[in-house]
Design a protein around this motif. Structure first.
Motif, PDB file in Angstrom:
ATOM      1  N   THR A   1     -36.737  44.684 119.259  1.00 38.67           N
ATOM      2  CA  THR A   1     -37.666  43.605 118.931  1.00 38.67           C
ATOM      3  C   THR A   1     -38.635  43.348 120.079  1.00 38.67           C
ATOM      4  O   THR A   1     -39.851  43.252 119.885  1.00 38.67           O
ATOM      5  CB  THR A   1     -36.890  42.313 118.614  1.00 38.67           C
ATOM      6  N   VAL A   2     -38.085  43.253 121.279  1.00 35.49           N
ATOM      7  CA  VAL A   2     -38.937  43.032 122.457  1.00 35.49           C
ATOM      8  C   VAL A   2     -39.895  44.203 122.655  1.00 35.49           C
ATOM      9  O   VAL A   2     -41.085  44.015 122.953  1.00 35.49           O
ATOM     10  CB  VAL A   2     -38.058  42.835 123.707  1.00 35.49           C
ATOM     11  N   LEU A   3     -39.393  45.418 122.459  1.00 30.39           N
ATOM     12  CA  LEU A   3     -40.240  46.600 122.626  1.00 30.39           C
ATOM     13  C   LEU A   3     -41.385  46.608 121.623  1.00 30.39           C
ATOM     14  O   LEU A   3     -42.538  46.910 121.974  1.00 30.39           O
ATOM     15  CB  LEU A   3     -39.394  47.863 122.482  1.00 30.39           C
ATOM     16  N   LEU A   4     -41.091  46.268 120.365  1.00 31.03           N
ATOM     17  CA  LEU A   4     -42.143  46.233 119.353  1.00 31.03           C
ATOM     18  C   LEU A   4     -43.197  45.183 119.681  1.00 31.03           C
ATOM     19  O   LEU A   4     -44.398  45.405 119.489  1.00 31.03           O
ATOM     20  CB  LEU A   4     -41.529  45.952 117.972  1.00 31.03           C
ATOM     21  N   VAL A   5     -42.753  44.024 120.161  1.00 31.76           N
ATOM     22  CA  VAL A   5     -43.701  42.977 120.545  1.00 31.76           C
ATOM     23  C   VAL A   5     -44.621  43.486 121.653  1.00 31.76           C
ATOM     24  O   VAL A   5     -45.850  43.279 121.615  1.00 31.76           O
ATOM     25  CB  VAL A   5     -42.952  41.711 120.987  1.00 31.76           C
ATOM     26  N   LEU A   6     -44.052  44.174 122.637  1.00 33.00           N
ATOM     27  CA  LEU A   6     -44.864  44.704 123.733  1.00 33.00           C
ATOM     28  C   LEU A   6     -45.839  45.766 123.241  1.00 33.00           C
ATOM     29  O   LEU A   6     -47.021  45.766 123.615  1.00 33.00           O
ATOM     30  CB  LEU A   6     -43.952  45.284 124.819  1.00 33.00           C
ATOM     31  N   VAL A   7     -45.362  46.676 122.388  1.00 30.98           N
ATOM     32  CA  VAL A   7     -46.214  47.758 121.894  1.00 30.98           C
ATOM     33  C   VAL A   7     -47.374  47.204 121.082  1.00 30.98           C
ATOM     34  O   VAL A   7     -48.546  47.569 121.300  1.00 30.98           O
ATOM     35  CB  VAL A   7     -45.383  48.752 121.054  1.00 30.98           C
ATOM     36  N   PHE A   8     -47.088  46.310 120.138  1.00 31.05           N
ATOM     37  CA  PHE A   8     -48.159  45.752 119.306  1.00 31.05           C
ATOM     38  C   PHE A   8     -49.085  44.843 120.117  1.00 31.05           C
ATOM     39  O   PHE A   8     -50.281  44.742 119.809  1.00 31.05           O
ATOM     40  CB  PHE A   8     -47.574  44.992 118.123  1.00 31.05           C
ATOM     41  N   SER A   9     -48.558  44.191 121.142  1.00 31.97           N
ATOM     42  CA  SER A   9     -49.408  43.356 121.982  1.00 31.97           C
ATOM     43  C   SER A   9     -50.395  44.210 122.766  1.00 31.97           C
ATOM     44  O   SER A   9     -51.558  43.816 122.959  1.00 31.97           O
ATOM     45  CB  SER A   9     -48.551  42.530 122.945  1.00 31.97           C
TER      46      SER A   9
ATOM     47  N   THR B   1     -32.008  44.698 103.240  1.00 32.18           N
ATOM     48  CA  THR B   1     -32.363  45.425 104.451  1.00 32.18           C
ATOM     49  C   THR B   1     -31.997  44.609 105.682  1.00 32.18           C
ATOM     50  O   THR B   1     -31.400  45.118 106.637  1.00 32.18           O
ATOM     51  CB  THR B   1     -33.861  45.761 104.458  1.00 32.18           C
ATOM     52  N   GLY B   2     -32.334  43.325 105.675  1.00 27.65           N
ATOM     53  CA  GLY B   2     -31.990  42.472 106.803  1.00 27.65           C
ATOM     54  C   GLY B   2     -30.496  42.309 106.984  1.00 27.65           C
ATOM     55  O   GLY B   2     -29.983  42.371 108.105  1.00 27.65           O
ATOM     56  N   ALA B   3     -29.760  42.115 105.883  1.00 25.54           N
ATOM     57  CA  ALA B   3     -28.315  41.910 105.979  1.00 25.54           C
ATOM     58  C   ALA B   3     -27.601  43.162 106.478  1.00 25.54           C
ATOM     59  O   ALA B   3     -26.705  43.087 107.333  1.00 25.54           O
ATOM     60  CB  ALA B   3     -27.761  41.492 104.620  1.00 25.54           C
ATOM     61  N   LEU B   4     -27.983  44.331 105.954  1.00 24.01           N
ATOM     62  CA  LEU B   4     -27.307  45.567 106.354  1.00 24.01           C
ATOM     63  C   LEU B   4     -27.727  46.010 107.748  1.00 24.01           C
ATOM     64  O   LEU B   4     -26.901  46.488 108.526  1.00 24.01           O
ATOM     65  CB  LEU B   4     -27.594  46.668 105.329  1.00 24.01           C
ATOM     66  N   LEU B   5     -29.005  45.860 108.071  1.00 26.48           N
ATOM     67  CA  LEU B   5     -29.443  46.192 109.421  1.00 26.48           C
ATOM     68  C   LEU B   5     -28.800  45.249 110.433  1.00 26.48           C
ATOM     69  O   LEU B   5     -28.472  45.661 111.552  1.00 26.48           O
ATOM     70  CB  LEU B   5     -30.971  46.109 109.512  1.00 26.48           C
ATOM     71  N   GLY B   6     -28.590  44.018 110.041  1.00 25.95           N
ATOM     72  CA  GLY B   6     -27.959  43.062 110.943  1.00 25.95           C
ATOM     73  C   GLY B   6     -26.527  43.405 111.284  1.00 25.95           C
ATOM     74  O   GLY B   6     -26.025  43.004 112.337  1.00 25.95           O
ATOM     75  N   SER B   7     -25.850  44.150 110.419  1.00 33.52           N
ATOM     76  CA  SER B   7     -24.463  44.531 110.713  1.00 33.52           C
ATOM     77  C   SER B   7     -24.375  45.635 111.755  1.00 33.52           C
ATOM     78  O   SER B   7     -23.276  46.044 112.126  1.00 33.52           O
ATOM     79  CB  SER B   7     -23.761  44.972 109.426  1.00 33.52           C
ATOM     80  N   THR B   8     -25.520  46.134 112.225  1.00 29.73           N
ATOM     81  CA  THR B   8     -25.521  47.143 113.286  1.00 29.73           C
ATOM     82  C   THR B   8     -25.801  46.518 114.649  1.00 29.73           C
ATOM     83  O   THR B   8     -25.855  47.236 115.650  1.00 29.73           O
ATOM     84  CB  THR B   8     -26.589  48.221 113.007  1.00 29.73           C
ATOM     85  N   ALA B   9     -26.003  45.210 114.706  1.00 26.11           N
ATOM     86  CA  ALA B   9     -26.382  44.554 115.962  1.00 26.11           C
ATOM     87  C   ALA B   9     -25.401  43.432 116.288  1.00 26.11           C
ATOM     88  O   ALA B   9     -24.711  42.910 115.414  1.00 26.11           O
ATOM     89  CB  ALA B   9     -27.796  43.991 115.866  1.00 26.11           C
ATOM     90  N   ILE B  10     -25.370  43.042 117.548  1.00 26.39           N
ATOM     91  CA  ILE B  10     -24.558  41.969 118.101  1.00 26.39           C
ATOM     92  C   ILE B  10     -23.065  42.281 117.954  1.00 26.39           C
ATOM     93  O   ILE B  10     -22.349  42.394 118.940  1.00 26.39           O
ATOM     94  CB  ILE B  10     -24.878  40.593 117.467  1.00 26.39           C
TER      95      ILE B  10
ATOM     96  N   THR C   1     -28.047  39.427 111.686  1.00 32.14           N
ATOM     97  CA  THR C   1     -28.958  39.322 110.545  1.00 32.14           C
ATOM     98  C   THR C   1     -30.267  38.655 110.947  1.00 32.14           C
ATOM     99  O   THR C   1     -31.348  39.096 110.546  1.00 32.14           O
ATOM    100  CB  THR C   1     -28.289  38.532 109.407  1.00 32.14           C
ATOM    101  N   VAL C   2     -30.186  37.600 111.737  1.00 34.41           N
ATOM    102  CA  VAL C   2     -31.405  36.923 112.191  1.00 34.41           C
ATOM    103  C   VAL C   2     -32.246  37.867 113.047  1.00 34.41           C
ATOM    104  O   VAL C   2     -33.476  37.931 112.903  1.00 34.41           O
ATOM    105  CB  VAL C   2     -31.041  35.647 112.977  1.00 34.41           C
ATOM    106  N   VAL C   3     -31.596  38.624 113.931  1.00 31.25           N
ATOM    107  CA  VAL C   3     -32.326  39.587 114.765  1.00 31.25           C
ATOM    108  C   VAL C   3     -32.971  40.664 113.895  1.00 31.25           C
ATOM    109  O   VAL C   3     -34.117  41.071 114.123  1.00 31.25           O
ATOM    110  CB  VAL C   3     -31.389  40.217 115.803  1.00 31.25           C
ATOM    111  N   ALA C   4     -32.247  41.133 112.886  1.00 29.51           N
ATOM    112  CA  ALA C   4     -32.784  42.167 111.994  1.00 29.51           C
ATOM    113  C   ALA C   4     -34.023  41.664 111.258  1.00 29.51           C
ATOM    114  O   ALA C   4     -35.013  42.398 111.121  1.00 29.51           O
ATOM    115  CB  ALA C   4     -31.717  42.602 110.997  1.00 29.51           C
TER     116      ALA C   4
END
Length: 342
Positions: free
Chosen positions: A22-30, A257-266, A276-279
């Protein structure tokens, strides 16, 4: 003296790779869009427009904790938001009463899903697809196949303010997501019922052997999902300010997508609230950046579809890895030294 076993690098990457992305994407798009992306307007847009997908992703996550899937979420969202407007515009109900009735109705729909799945012994995919189709039919019946449009006087300002208002300088829908996430985190991570739900999802047979009422827990999970769908429906009605019976289907893929992607984090391999919130944040940043780069409309479903496939694959890998390592344990115990004491 036994020291704390250090976590392997792979575990840290799995747990915190998504927030780092998330941080990387913010930096790239910025860097790519210095005039449009790193602005308060972009932040406000993300916080407000992604509130409904975030609530729905959290709703999808709860049944997944128990090993079930609720495919009626999109249909329920469409029905909830047209019912709110039907009660306010056509029936003349006070808007707080209409909102309360729809949220309670969402919970009742969740109970129905849970009963059909557990007591009817029907696979959750099939059962919720069937109940979702019924909800879609009810939406068409309520609206007569057309939109519900308020009259010249419009909707009550207090009702539309549920979505348009600001608090502490931020869009108020962001605080709804924060409140929902806090309640779910407390229930799933700190209360016994949350541990029961996780046990039911990981090993239903073992849950039954230790006396957990697996059917009741699954009904609880679907009920919570239904209540959150009702909340999301109220927010969608306040946002759209007109009733469209088919609009809810657009939110089904982002929710899963958010729920399943969220199960790969934290907590990799395990559906969890913070993941899920991070996803949802990753998806929101990615879609916002792609949109500002001028991508065509078809890139949105392409992005969600590809991300869903990646999320399912990563979630499966993380779950298998977690099972091999054991809950909260390192991958394996050290071998005893030759000739050492038993």
């Amino acid at each position: 003296m036994t020291g704390r076993v250090p976590r392997p690098a792979g575990h840290l990457i799995g747990s915190y790779g998504l927030p780092a992305l998330t941080v990387l994407l913010v930096l790239v798009f910025s860097l790519a869009l210095p005039r449009t992306f790193p602005t308060l307007d972009t932040a406000d847009s993300i916080l407000s427009t992604q509130s409904i997908p975030a609530v729905l992703a959290l709703a999808a996550m709860v049944p997944i904790v128990t090993g079930a899937f609720d495919l009626s979420l999109g249909y329920g969202l469409g029905l909830a938001h047209v019912l709110v407007l039907k009660l306010i515009v056509d029936e003349g109900w006070p808007w707080p009463l209409a909102c309360l009735a729809v949220v309670v109705g969402g919970g009742a729909a969740g109970v129905l899903n849970g009963v059909v799945v557990e007591f009817g012994r029907i696979d959750s995919f099939i059962a919720t697809l069937g109940t979702g189709s019924m909800m879609y039919a009810i939406s068409g019946w309520v609206t007569g196949g057309s939109r519900i449009v308020p009259g010249p006087q419009g909707l009550p300002p207090a009702f539309t303010g549920l979505y348009d208002s600001r608090f502490l300088g931020l869009p108020v829908p962001a605080f709804y997501v924060l409140a929902v996430a806090a309640v779910l985190w407390l229930v799933l991570e700190r209360l016994p019922v949350g541990r029961y739900l996780y046990v039911v999802g990981s090993n239903p047979r073992a849950a039954e052997l230790v006396g957990i009422r697996t059917r009741t827990c699954t009904v609880y999970a679907f009920t919570a999902a239904g209540l959150l769908v009702g909340v999301a429906g109220v927010l969608l009605a306040a946002q759209q300010q007109q009733g469209n019976p088919s609009v809810g289907l657009d939110y089904l893929l982002p929710a899963f997508t958010g729920a399943l992607l969220g199960s790969t984090a934290i907590r990799p391999g395990r559906p969890n609230v913070l993941g899920t919130v991070v996803a949802v944040a990753v998806l929101a940043v990615g879609l916002t950046g792609i949109g500002q780069l001028g991508a065509d409309f078809w890139t949105v479903p392409l992005f969600y579809g590809a991300t869903l496939l990646i999320a399912v694959g990563l979630a499966g890998y993380a779950s298998r890895r977690r099972l091999r390592a054991g809950p909260g344990l390192p991958p394996g115990p050290p071998e005893p030294a030759e000739g050492g004491a038993a």
